[in-house]
Scaffold this motif. Structure first.
Motif, short mmCIF file in Angstrom:
data_model
loop_
_atom_site.label_atom_id
_atom_site.label_comp_id
_atom_site.label_asym_id
_atom_site.label_seq_id
_atom_site.Cartn_x
_atom_site.Cartn_y
_atom_site.Cartn_z
N UNK A 1 0.84 -1.19 0.00
CA UNK A 1 0.00 0.00 0.00
C UNK A 1 0.88 1.24 0.00
N UNK A 2 0.25 2.41 0.00
CA UNK A 2 1.00 3.66 -0.06
C UNK A 2 1.90 3.82 1.16
N UNK A 3 1.41 3.45 2.34
CA UNK A 3 2.19 3.63 3.56
C UNK A 3 3.50 2.84 3.50
N UNK A 4 3.43 1.60 3.03
CA UNK A 4 4.64 0.78 2.95
C UNK A 4 5.60 1.32 1.90
N UNK A 5 5.07 1.80 0.78
CA UNK A 5 5.92 2.38 -0.25
C UNK A 5 6.65 3.62 0.26
N UNK A 6 5.93 4.49 0.95
CA UNK A 6 6.54 5.71 1.47
C UNK A 6 7.59 5.39 2.54
N UNK A 7 7.31 4.39 3.35
CA UNK A 7 8.27 3.98 4.38
C UNK A 7 9.57 3.48 3.74
N UNK A 8 9.45 2.69 2.69
CA UNK A 8 10.64 2.15 2.03
C UNK A 8 11.42 3.23 1.29
N UNK A 9 10.71 4.22 0.75
CA UNK A 9 11.39 5.34 0.10
C UNK A 9 12.21 6.13 1.12
N UNK A 10 11.64 6.32 2.32
CA UNK A 10 12.36 7.01 3.39
C UNK A 10 13.61 6.23 3.81
N UNK A 11 13.46 4.92 3.93
CA UNK A 11 14.61 4.08 4.30
C UNK A 11 15.70 4.16 3.25
N UNK A 12 15.30 4.14 1.99
CA UNK A 12 16.27 4.21 0.90
C UNK A 12 16.99 5.56 0.91
N UNK A 13 16.24 6.63 1.14
CA UNK A 13 16.84 7.96 1.19
C UNK A 13 17.82 8.10 2.34
N UNK A 14 17.54 7.44 3.45
CA UNK A 14 18.41 7.55 4.62
C UNK A 14 19.76 6.88 4.41
N UNK A 15 19.83 5.94 3.47
CA UNK A 15 21.09 5.24 3.20
C UNK A 15 22.00 6.02 2.26
N UNK A 16 21.44 6.95 1.52
CA UNK A 16 22.21 7.62 0.47
C UNK A 16 23.36 8.48 0.97
N UNK A 17 23.23 9.27 2.06
CA UNK A 17 24.36 10.10 2.47
C UNK A 17 25.61 9.29 2.82
N UNK A 18 25.42 8.05 3.25
CA UNK A 18 26.56 7.21 3.63
C UNK A 18 27.29 6.72 2.38
N UNK A 19 26.54 6.41 1.35
CA UNK A 19 27.12 5.86 0.13
C UNK A 19 27.37 6.97 -0.88
N UNK A 20 28.58 7.08 -1.37
CA UNK A 20 28.91 8.21 -2.24
C UNK A 20 29.39 7.80 -3.63
N UNK A 21 29.95 6.63 -3.79
CA UNK A 21 30.53 6.24 -5.07
C UNK A 21 29.58 5.46 -5.95
N UNK A 22 30.01 5.25 -7.23
CA UNK A 22 29.21 4.49 -8.17
C UNK A 22 29.05 3.05 -7.71
N UNK A 23 30.11 2.47 -7.15
CA UNK A 23 30.03 1.08 -6.67
C UNK A 23 29.00 0.95 -5.56
N UNK A 24 28.88 1.99 -4.73
CA UNK A 24 27.88 1.96 -3.66
C UNK A 24 26.47 1.98 -4.24
#
Length: 634
Positions: free
Chosen positions: A126-149
């Motif tokens: 549902x929408x709630x689960x999709x939005x939750x997973x998008x937030x989780x994905x966004x939270x991982x991005x600042x840690x990973x900086x390179x193409x391999x990441x």
């Protein structure tokens, strides 16, 4: 072909020369001719001979990389590499290594898995689960900086997708960097929210267009809150659509075999000389100078004037596009249809004929497609009592046939064509767009009466007209070939707007009737839709069929809503459990890289719930282990 490694490696002395040799080895092994970056034309003072001698020779300078097809005589390919030593030139002649069994000679390269472009999948119930997973994905991005990441993240999301692929919704994000993925996620968060608001409005009985329940970005990220594919185990409600001959263009499919090396052997086995069947020299011009825009445009126009050549190329590339989906992505069609001569492509591409390669010689020697309905247009001249082309008078030099696309309905055209004996409505593309063809002056007179704008297509072939019926028997003979065992795909034809029995004579007569009669594409689309087709994939160049499918079904929806409102019925969602959502997906776009086009197509299909094997997008490498090499030698 003469290429230059330094256009890629730059000036690096011995290091550049080693890289140049490696590039030559890889090109030979991967079956492609490397292009020269930023090549324009040789300088006259640097040529050992005058430029006209070069133009008359078999040498050329490729400006873009292109596929190297097998030699017609079965011989191996060779490559010569020349490099400058301290005081002289060194020449190395290399010969390709090929397995004894060509069918096993699949030279994988991991091109898509190593791409800068990545597909990141997010799914939920549902929408709630999709939005939750998008937030989780966004939270991982600042840690990973390179193409391999980013690649690792895409792979991890794919693994999660595989274990939860039965969830109702899927978001497909496309990005080439962490910064770009961050932007796509932000757009997705708002876009998904808007889509579910629109979906709620529709469920309350308020009408809304199908596009308002879809979200996409210019990059190609995509989400649909109304997946079009069925949830049945052995069906996706997929229809492969094969376009007509007019869509073929110079440069078509140049990168496809590098992106999908798995299909090379299968396609090569379709004909004794597959390069000739795919019209390699026509679609990939040989020249010592870069072909400019004006010259390329003229080559595209010249292609349309040779019905036999573009018909053969259309059939060949239909096989290429189909193999990509059936062999690489493991997707088979539940339905299939062809537009005009695309019907021939359909039967060949889906393996209905035992030897589709036989068509090459037949088309090359066909009077019907070389001089009677194309070229000199002898059938028309006889039908209209015009001088034969061989008489070489002013009347024979003037064009006697042109095809125009106009905005009008069939009823409007028929009303003003009363008394016109040399004007025909050959194809209906959408409910309000048709092709008008015939004697140019007569066509222009009809167009003036209609008061509409017209665009000439520069296609001098007289198929889909009453005069073409004189060639019916020859067409039947041309397309009568032995067939394979029956396939599960239902093959719909505009000859009868029904599935065609997979029998030799039935197929031949269906094609002949299709090419003689008017094509009513909206009727064909509605027939397929009413029988369950929901995902329409255009197996060829361009997106014309996709556009016409969308317009036809949108017109049908408006007609349905109008009837309900006229009868004072409430517009509600269908309650019978059938899925009314549809989607059209192009897989080739002129001017856009094949790589990006396929990523966009896959994003759209995944979000609509189509089951695909996506391993080639995430795994693979050009480097083979010794164990794999030893196994291939055995």
């Amino acid at each position: 072909a003469i290429s230059c490694a330094r256009s890629i490696t730059g000036e690096g002395a011995g290091f550049s020369q080693v890289l140049g040799l490696l590039r030559t080895v890889i090109a030979l092994q991967q079956r492609y001719i490397p292009g020269i970056n930023n090549w324009q034309t040789p300088k006259k003072e640097q040529l050992p001979y005058d430029i006209n001698s070069w133009k008359a020779s078999s040498f050329y300078f490729p400006t873009e990389s292109r596929t190297r097809y097998p030699n017609a005589d079965g011989s191996k390919h060779s490559a010569a590499y020349s490099c400058l030593t301290q005081d002289s030139y060194c020449h190395l002649v290399l010969s390709e290594y090929a397995l004894t069994n060509p069918d096993e000679d699949i030279r994988l390269n991991g091109f898509l898995a190593s791409s800068e472009l990545h597909l990141v999948l997010v799914n939920g119930e549902d929408e709630a689960e999709l939005q939750q997973k998008l937030l989780q994905l966004a939270s991982l991005l600042p840690v990973n900086k390179g193409h391999d990441d980013l690649k690792l993240m895409a792979n991890q999301q794919y693994q999660q997708y595989l274990t939860t692929s039965t969830k109702k919704y899927s978001i497909a994000l496309l990005a080439e960097s962490n910064e770009e993925l961050t932007k796509e996620i932000q757009l997705a968060q708002q876009g998904v929210k808007n889509v579910f608001v629109n979906l709620s409005q529709a469920e309350l009985g308020k009408t809304t267009s199908s596009t308002s329940t879809q979200w996409k970005t210019p990059k190609g990220s995509y989400f649909s809150a109304e997946p079009a594919a069925t949830s049945a185990e052995n069906s996706n409600n997929v229809c492969f659509m094969y376009p007509g001959i007019g869509a073929t263009y110079v440069g078509l499919g140049r990168d496809l075999f590098q992106l999908f090396p798995e299909i090379y052997s299968d396609v090569a086995n379709l004909a004794d000389d597959i390069g000739s069947s795919l019209k390699d020299t026509l679609l990939n011009p040989r020249s010592i100078s870069r072909v400019d825009f004006k010259a390329l445009k003229q080559r595209d126009l010249d292609l349309r004037g040779n019905l036999a050549d573009i018909a053969e190329a259309g059939v060949g590339f239909a096989c290429v596009f189909s193999k990509i989906f059936t062999k690489v992505f493991k997707l088979n069609a539940d339905f299939a249809t062809g537009y005009s001569m695309g019907e021939v492509s359909m039967y060949a591409a889906l393996g209905c004929w035992q030897q589709p390669g036989l068509m090459s010689a037949r088309l090359a020697n066909s009077a019907t497609f070389n001089e009677r309905l194309c070229g000199d247009l002898l059938t028309l001249r006889e039908h209209w009592h015009l001088p034969l082309a061989k008489s070489n008078t002013e009347m024979t030099k003037a064009p006697i046939w042109e095809t125009y696309t106009i905005k009008a309905t069939l009823a409007q055209v028929e009303a003003v064509c009363i008394g016109e004996t040399r004007v025909y409505c050959t194809i209906i593309n959408t409910p309000d767009s048709v092709l008008l063809a015939g004697f140019p002056a007569d066509c222009l007179r009809v167009i003036k009466k209609l008061g509409v704008r017209a665009m000439a297509l520069n296609m001098a072939n007289a198929i889909h007209s009453p005069p073409a019926k004189a060639e019916y028997d020859d067409m039947v003979a041309l397309y009568t070939m032995a067939v394979n065992a029956r396939i599960n795909t239902k093959l719909y034809s505009s000859s009868c707007y029904l599935p065609v029995p997979q029998l030799s004579k039935a197929i031949a007569h269906s094609i002949a009737k299709c090419l003689c009669d008017r094509v009513d594409f909206p009727r064909l689309v509605k027939t397929l839709y009413n029988n369950g087709a929901r995902v329409f994939i255009e197996m060829g160049p361009g997106r014309s069929l996709c556009s016409w499918v969308d317009k036809t079904l949108a017109h049908e929806n408006k007609q349905s809503e109008h009837k309900q409102q006229h009868n004072h019925q409430e517009v509600t969602q269908v309650k019978d459990g059938s899925n009314k959502t549809s989607v059209s997906v192009p897989v080739n776009a002129k001017g856009v890289s094949d790589e990006l086009t396929y990523f966009r197509a896959i994003a759209k299909l995944v979000s609509h719930g189509v089951k695909l094997d996506l391993n080639s997008l995430f795994y693979g490498s050009i480097v083979m282990t010794r164990k794999v090499l030893q196994a291939s030698d055995r």
